[in-house]
Design an enzyme around this catalytic site. Sequence first.
Site, short mmCIF file in Angstrom:
data_model
loop_
_atom_site.label_atom_id
_atom_site.label_comp_id
_atom_site.label_asym_id
_atom_site.label_seq_id
_atom_site.Cartn_x
_atom_site.Cartn_y
_atom_site.Cartn_z
CB SER A 128 -9.48 -0.77 3.63
OG SER A 128 -10.04 -1.94 3.07
CD GLU B 269 -5.77 0.59 2.53
OE1 GLU B 269 -6.38 0.35 1.47
OE2 GLU B 269 -5.43 -0.32 3.32
NE ARG C 246 -3.74 -2.34 0.07
CZ ARG C 246 -3.49 -3.51 -0.52
NH1 ARG C 246 -2.36 -3.67 -1.21
NH2 ARG C 246 -4.33 -4.52 -0.44
#
Length: 317
Positions: free
Chosen positions: A229, A299, A180
């Site tokens: 998320s 995130e 990520r």
Amino acid sequence: MSPDRLLIRLGAAIHGIRGRVSGDAPLSSVTWLRAGGPASVLFQPADEEDLASFLQQLPDDVPVLVIGLGSNLLIRDGGFDGVVIRLTGKGFGAIDRAGETGIRAGAAVPDKRLAEFAAEAGLGGFAFYAGIPGAVGGALRMNAGAHGTETRDRVVEVTAIDRQGRRHVLSLADMGYAYRHSSAPADLIFTSALFEGVPTPVETIRAEMAEVTAHREKAQPIREKTGGSTFKNPEGTSAWKVIDAAGCRGLTIGGAQMSQMHCNFMINTGTATGHDLELLGETVRRRVRETSGILLEWEIKRLGAFLPGQAVTPFLD
């Protein structure tokens, strides 16, 4: 700086551009969480050339924020004191075949559209994008992934414009991908990318996409105002598991709530402010740390200024 004053300062930068410029522009309407304050100036370039021309004239001290579909973004209630550049489908939404197994897609192409285009072309390896909210630009910046596949598994090269309006072509290695994350310079604005697929029977791809879509519809609150998320998965476990164990499923602050369906999804129930949402996230981080010893990492990107007296202190330990 007031929107009017900033627009005056941008006189040279906006002279002759073909895109759209607006002052005191609300950002809550262009982010999936539907919260947060305005941008001093919002610029929606007509195309890559228009973007480069604008940046070449933009004063170096003017802050810049780039957004696409706004799916993974929380804007604070004080808004953004600077220029928000929003890449839209009109100028950055092209998608085409590139050779036998390549696809070139603009930064504003929705991830779901990229998956569909690849399926139509009989190119496998893109089905995971069917379940990812957002667009190609965000996927490139955060190495978006799901179901065991990540953006770095499909990218060949990325085209970008830097803060001075110069064009760059980055290789996969240049992107510096990790979980990520991309270590490519933060000032680069990704405008398109070349992806590589694998020839695969269309029926096989369709089955994979159907499975991804069914899982998302069953497990995620896709019809809510959410940013996807909220936290990255900690090593060795899933974020939702430690959030659930900390008793945070359904936890509510103001108009913000951790979803009852999938407790790693933060939702705006209708009246949430940016402050509600960020305070909820930091409260979850604290409780997870207290119960499991795990410090969750955001995130969702949180950007902009707090309103006076409403700063949210990040929970560190």
